[in-house]
Design an enzyme around this catalytic site. Structure first.
Site, PDB file in Angstrom:
ATOM      1  N   HIS A  95       0.840  -1.203   0.000  1.00  0.00           N
ATOM      2  CA  HIS A  95       0.000   0.000   0.000  1.00  0.00           C
ATOM      3  C   HIS A  95       0.876   1.254   0.000  1.00  0.00           C
ATOM      4  O   HIS A  95       1.705   1.436   0.880  1.00  0.00           O
ATOM      5  CB  HIS A  95      -0.910   0.009   1.241  1.00  0.00           C
ATOM      6  CG  HIS A  95      -2.123  -0.861   1.066  1.00  0.00           C
ATOM      7  ND1 HIS A  95      -3.246  -0.745   1.852  1.00  0.00           N
ATOM      8  CD2 HIS A  95      -2.391  -1.835   0.163  1.00  0.00           C
ATOM      9  CE1 HIS A  95      -4.142  -1.623   1.451  1.00  0.00           C
ATOM     10  NE2 HIS A  95      -3.650  -2.300   0.444  1.00  0.00           N
ATOM     11  N   TYR A 154      -8.958   5.644   7.788  1.00  0.00           N
ATOM     12  CA  TYR A 154      -9.026   6.002   9.204  1.00  0.00           C
ATOM     13  C   TYR A 154     -10.057   7.128   9.321  1.00  0.00           C
ATOM     14  O   TYR A 154      -9.844   8.214   8.778  1.00  0.00           O
ATOM     15  CB  TYR A 154      -7.669   6.499   9.709  1.00  0.00           C
ATOM     16  CG  TYR A 154      -6.608   5.410   9.816  1.00  0.00           C
ATOM     17  CD1 TYR A 154      -5.892   4.984   8.697  1.00  0.00           C
ATOM     18  CD2 TYR A 154      -6.320   4.823  11.042  1.00  0.00           C
ATOM     19  CE1 TYR A 154      -4.921   3.984   8.792  1.00  0.00           C
ATOM     20  CE2 TYR A 154      -5.348   3.830  11.154  1.00  0.00           C
ATOM     21  CZ  TYR A 154      -4.661   3.421  10.026  1.00  0.00           C
ATOM     22  OH  TYR A 154      -3.701   2.432  10.134  1.00  0.00           O
ATOM     23  N   PRO A 176      -3.571   0.373  18.982  1.00  0.00           N
ATOM     24  CA  PRO A 176      -3.377  -0.151  17.624  1.00  0.00           C
ATOM     25  C   PRO A 176      -3.476   0.889  16.509  1.00  0.00           C
ATOM     26  O   PRO A 176      -3.215   0.570  15.346  1.00  0.00           O
ATOM     27  CB  PRO A 176      -4.512  -1.176  17.490  1.00  0.00           C
ATOM     28  CG  PRO A 176      -5.562  -0.719  18.440  1.00  0.00           C
ATOM     29  CD  PRO A 176      -4.844  -0.081  19.581  1.00  0.00           C
ATOM     30  N   LYS A 208       1.599  -0.258  15.131  1.00  0.00           N
ATOM     31  CA  LYS A 208       3.031  -0.377  15.432  1.00  0.00           C
ATOM     32  C   LYS A 208       3.410  -1.601  16.266  1.00  0.00           C
ATOM     33  O   LYS A 208       4.586  -1.929  16.400  1.00  0.00           O
ATOM     34  CB  LYS A 208       3.518   0.881  16.191  1.00  0.00           C
ATOM     35  CG  LYS A 208       3.522   2.130  15.355  1.00  0.00           C
ATOM     36  CD  LYS A 208       4.682   2.125  14.372  1.00  0.00           C
ATOM     37  CE  LYS A 208       4.521   3.138  13.281  1.00  0.00           C
ATOM     38  NZ  LYS A 208       4.576   2.606  11.936  1.00  0.00           N
ATOM     39  N   TYR A 229       4.329   6.557   9.931  1.00  0.00           N
ATOM     40  CA  TYR A 229       3.449   5.436   9.571  1.00  0.00           C
ATOM     41  C   TYR A 229       4.238   4.323   8.870  1.00  0.00           C
ATOM     42  O   TYR A 229       4.043   3.143   9.165  1.00  0.00           O
ATOM     43  CB  TYR A 229       2.302   5.932   8.675  1.00  0.00           C
ATOM     44  CG  TYR A 229       1.187   4.923   8.552  1.00  0.00           C
ATOM     45  CD1 TYR A 229       0.173   4.839   9.493  1.00  0.00           C
ATOM     46  CD2 TYR A 229       1.169   4.006   7.495  1.00  0.00           C
ATOM     47  CE1 TYR A 229      -0.843   3.896   9.397  1.00  0.00           C
ATOM     48  CE2 TYR A 229       0.164   3.052   7.386  1.00  0.00           C
ATOM     49  CZ  TYR A 229      -0.838   3.008   8.342  1.00  0.00           C
ATOM     50  OH  TYR A 229      -1.821   2.060   8.250  1.00  0.00           O
TER      51      TYR A 229
HETATM   52  C1  PHB Z   1      -5.733  -4.203  11.072  1.00  0.00           C
HETATM   53  O1  PHB Z   1      -5.796  -4.500   9.890  1.00  0.00           O
HETATM   54  O2  PHB Z   1      -6.105  -4.990  11.956  1.00  0.00           O
HETATM   55  C2  PHB Z   1      -5.203  -2.867  11.438  1.00  0.00           C
HETATM   56  C3  PHB Z   1      -4.715  -2.044  10.444  1.00  0.00           C
HETATM   57  C4  PHB Z   1      -4.234  -0.800  10.765  1.00  0.00           C
HETATM   58  C5  PHB Z   1      -4.251  -0.366  12.074  1.00  0.00           C
HETATM   59  C6  PHB Z   1      -4.719  -1.193  13.074  1.00  0.00           C
HETATM   60  C7  PHB Z   1      -5.197  -2.456  12.752  1.00  0.00           C
HETATM   61  O3  PHB Z   1      -3.812   0.887  12.349  1.00  0.00           O
END
Ligand code: PHB
Ligand code: APR
Length: 389
Positions: free
Chosen positions: A72, A200, A292, A296, A384
């Site tokens: 990505h 997000y 989460p 990280k 990120y």
């Molecule tokens: C996930 O795919 O579980 C996931 C992806 C990005 C995040 C947190 C969890 O920031």
């Protein structure tokens, strides 16, 4: 039994360390309290930084990741009914790879099994002894029989609730913690992801995240109060809540279906200093937790383990302890930066129950500034994709 390194915990940290050590001919045994099926049943995040991909390559377990992982180049932020793309690759020249932690664990387990290295699953009453001196011992019971492993070093890779950190006197540690007043309710479903990249979303009803495991399997989350019970969330209720927190375009294209996993995870920031106690070294979630939001957790575990593996190889092979001496301080510098980023992104994107109107305006102004400023986007992107190892 006797080995050079006894590893407590067969999560990604313990398994990766085992694999890196095995590759360089260092003897190791993993002691895990659960069964392999249980370990593989835990659904965790799935965004890999390039440092983590490199570590998995070094461990010789990156073939399927390169075949099936999705690269990505960007992420999307959604607020005020609009989506804003952050072009990670254009901003910092790097990308992330979407590949579930479960799959990372599966690949590591398979490699370990193929190499024929001992992993003791379903070990009970694991205890750590004499790690202050040169002859540490790990004891456990299995099938009613007591066992003992004598070793040179112990790696505590047994997660936040593990026995390793708890074996250290509290007076020898300094603990830093923040518990957030909400959790993430997550579902996994065999439906195509709503978009090509992760979204997000910040919404007045709370944060939401659209993620994925593949082109046909989605992972979605909504922020819920800490008191929430998963039993109270039917699939329909979840999809309605998610849809309502997304921008209209995403809400419209969301494909729903039955959940194949549904759980609530609490959000916490936590660091234990130091990460070394004599010949016991903590790595991964045993030493630190991040919320989460920045994905990280696994990446930090991987960078701890890279540092620890190098230190253990130098010590076991060449009797050179300098890297082990530097282990804790070196890891903690990277960890605190990831803690900061995860805390910042969490604070920016979530609704806090005690937020007053001023706090809400500050959050909105920061989002507005972020998407309008290349400098701010670059700062987000650089964190990120992962700070340099
Ligand atoms: C996930 O795919 O579980 C996931 C992806 C990005 C995040 C947190 C969890 O920031
Ligand atoms: N004895 C032996 N094993 C134990 C004990 C114990 N007393 N306590 C816990 N374990 C095992 C757990 O069953 C688990 O399999 O240690 C393992 C720890 O694995 P994780 O919790 O996955 O932690 P870690 O390997 O550090 O992985 C970090 O996982 O939790 C996520 O967000 C985190 O993605 C990050 C990654």
């Amino acid at each position: 039994m006797r080995t050079q390194v006894a590893i407590i915990g067969a999560g990604p940290a313990g398994l990766l360390l085992g694999q890196l050590l095995t590759k360089t001919g260092i003897d190791n045994i993993i002691v895990e309290q659960r069964s392999p099926e249980y370990v593989l049943g835990r659904i965790r995040a799935g965004i890999l930084e390039s440092v983590t991909v490199d570590a998995l390559e070094r461990a010789g377990v990156a073939a399927r990741l390169h075949e099936e992982g999705l690269v990505h180049d960007g992420i999307e932020l959604s607020f005020d009914s609009q989506r804003h793309r952050i072009d990670l690759h254009a901003l910092v020249g790097r990308s992330v790879t979407v590949y579930g932690q479960t799959e990372v664990t599966r690949d590591l387990m398979a490699a370990r099994q193929e190499a024929g290295i001992t992993t003791v699953y379903e070990a009970q009453d694991v205890s750590l002894h004499d790690f202050d001196g040169a002859r540490p011992v790990v004891r456990y019971r299995k099938g009613g029989v007591a066992h003992e492993i004598r070793c040179d070093y112990i790696a505590g890779c047994d997660g936040f609730h593990g026995v390793s950190r708890q074996s250290v006197p509290l007076t020898a540690t300094q603990l830093f913690e923040r518990v957030y007043p909400f959790g993430w309710l997550g579902i996994l479903s065999d439906t195509p992801p709503v978009a090509d990249e992760l979204i997000y979303a910040s919404h007045e009803r709370g944060f939401a995240l659209c993620s994925m495991r593949s082109r046909t399997r989605s992972r979605y989350y909504v922020q819920v109060p800490s008191s929430e019970r998963v039993e109270d969330w039917s699939d329909d209720r979840f999809w309605d809540e998610l849809r309502c927190r997304l921008d209209p375009q995403s809400a419209q294209s969301l494909v729903t279906g039955p959940s194949i996993e549904k759980s609530i995870a609490p959000l916490r920031s936590f660091v234990c200093e130091p990460m070394r106690f004599g010949n016991l070294f903590l790595a991964g979630d045993a030493a630190h937790i991040v919320p989460p939001t920045g994905a990280k957790g696994l990446n930090l575990a991987a960078s701890d383990v890279l540092t620890l593996a190098d230190g253990l190889v130098a010590a076991c092979r060449h009797d050179d302890k300098r890297e082990l001496d530097a282990y804790s301080a070196r890891c903690l510098r990277r960890i605190w930066k990831a803690e900061r980023f995860s805390w910042w992104l969490t604070s920016l994107m979530h609704r806090f129950p005690d937020a007053d109107p001023f706090a809400l305006r500050m959050q909105r102004a920061e989002l507005d500034y972020l998407v309008g400023s290349e400098a701010a986007c670059r700062a987000l992107a650089e964190n990120y994709v992962g700070l340099p190892y």
